[in-house]
Design an enzyme around this catalytic site. Sequence first.
Site, mmCIF file in Angstrom:
data_model
loop_
_atom_site.group_PDB
_atom_site.id
_atom_site.type_symbol
_atom_site.label_atom_id
_atom_site.label_comp_id
_atom_site.label_asym_id
_atom_site.label_seq_id
_atom_site.Cartn_x
_atom_site.Cartn_y
_atom_site.Cartn_z
ATOM 1 N N PHE A 360 0.806 -1.218 0.000
ATOM 2 C CA PHE A 360 0.000 0.000 0.000
ATOM 3 C C PHE A 360 0.846 1.278 0.000
ATOM 4 O O PHE A 360 0.456 2.286 0.596
ATOM 5 C CB PHE A 360 -0.968 0.000 1.193
ATOM 6 N N CYS A 361 1.984 1.248 -0.683
ATOM 7 C CA CYS A 361 2.893 2.402 -0.743
ATOM 8 C C CYS A 361 3.233 2.897 0.655
ATOM 9 O O CYS A 361 3.325 4.101 0.907
ATOM 10 C CB CYS A 361 2.284 3.528 -1.579
ATOM 11 N N ALA A 362 3.419 1.942 1.573
ATOM 12 C CA ALA A 362 3.806 2.267 2.949
ATOM 13 C C ALA A 362 4.750 1.180 3.441
ATOM 14 O O ALA A 362 4.523 0.564 4.483
ATOM 15 C CB ALA A 362 2.573 2.380 3.839
#
Length: 447
Positions: A360-362
Site C-alpha cells: 500500500f505504498c507504505a
Amino acid sequence: MTAVLDNSCASFATVSGADLQVPLVNGSTCTYANFDYAASAPALAHVTERIADLLPYYSSVHRGAGYASRVSTAAYEKARVTVSNFVGAQSDAVVIFTRNTTDSLNLLAGCVPGDTVVLDIEHHANLLPWNDRRVVVAAESIAETLVSIEAELAAKPAALLAVTGASNVTGEVLPIDELAALAHRYGARILVDGAQLVPHRRVDIEALGVDYLAFSGHKLYAPHGAGVLVGKRDWLDAAEPYLAGGGAVRHVGLDHAEWAPVPARHEAGTPNVLGVVALAAACEALEHFEVAGSVDHERRLSDRLRDGLTAVPGVDVLTVWNDSPDSVGIVTFSVDGFGPGEIAAYLSAEHGIGVRDGKFCAHPLLARLGHADGAVRASLGLGSSDADVDRLIGAIETLVADGPSWTYEEENGWWNPIPDPRPFPELAGGAAGVGSPCATQTVSIAS
C-alpha cells in the site's frame, strides 16, 4: 442527490458500478463487491451528472473568447470556490488544482524553506518528496507519538510538519488539531495528507489550524484525474513555478519570464477542467451526505467488518496505535497460512470481491508491523453495504475452514487462478490470458 439512511441491505449512495456483474472461475456471475475505495473510489451519480452537463460546453479556459470557453472558465473558477468552502480554507489561503495528492505534495515540497518532519507511517507520497526530511518513528500510542514529535521539533527548528490525516493502511485518524498546535508552538507549519481523511470525514482547516491540505479527486468519488493543494500563499508565491509553461506567466521574453502569482503560477498548461468540476461536484455531494448520516453509516460497517474478521481464527487485523479514537473505513488484515496475493486472487475469482493486496505504498510501516511481505486491505465507502461486509467475512471464513476451491499460482508478483476462464469485455481487449496482471484484479506485492 439521494441517500439511503438505515437500510442494512443497501448502500448509502449511488455510485458507478453498483450493479456490475463479474464472472467467477466456476462459470457463474455475481454482483461485484468493491472493497478498494481507498485506492480509487467509484464515481458518484451526482458527479457523472455534472460532467454530462458540462461536456457540451467543454473548452479551454481562461483565454478563450468563445461562449463555451467562457462557460468552462466560469465552471473551473467556481470549482475553486466550492473546494475552498468545503475544506474551510482561511481567507488568505489559495486553492491550486493538481493531478492528485502525490502531485500536490511534490509541488509543496519545492516551496518549503527548511526541514520537514514526517512520521514513519506515511504513504510514500508524503515520505519521499521532502528534500530535507527528518523521520519520527511512531510509538505504540498516539499520545507517545505526539511526545516524540514534540521532541524532534524542539531539538532542531523545522519549517514543516507533514502528517497523514488517516492512515492508508489501518484507517486510524490522527488528532490534527493537536498536531497543528504542536507544530505552531515550535514555529513550524503543518501539512495534512488528506487523501484518506477527506473522503470520510469533514475537514475544516481553519478550525483545525492546518496550514496546507492535499487530497485527490479519484479517492473522493470523482475519478477524473484532479487533485488539490490548499493553503497559505506566501511560500507558494515565493517558489519557482512547479511547471514552466503557458498560463503560469504574465510576460515572456527570449531571455526572461515574469511569473504569475498563485494559483496560476503553479497551474501551467491546459488544466483538467472536467476533473476539477467533477471534484467540486463530489465536495457538494459529500457535504450533503454527511448531513444525512454517512459517517455513522461508515462507522457501523467498519465495526461490523473489524469484529467479523477478528472473530475468524488465524486472522490478524493490523493497527498502529492502541489508543486511536477514530478510524475511517479501512481494515487491513492477514490470514495465517495464506499470502496476501493468494487471498486477494481467491476473493476475486471465487467470490467476486475486489480488495487490495501488497504494501500500500507504505513499505516502512508494513515492515514495522511485521508484514514486510504485505497484507490485504478492505476499504469501505458510500456504496458499501452490510451485505457486502457479510459476504467478505463469509468468504474469509470459508477460506480458513476449507481452503480455496481453485488453484492459484504466483508469477512475477501476480497471483492468478490456474486456469483462469473469466472473459474480459472488449473495452479491455477481450479474453485475459493466464498470467496477465489484469486477470486477478490484484496489485503487485511491491506496491
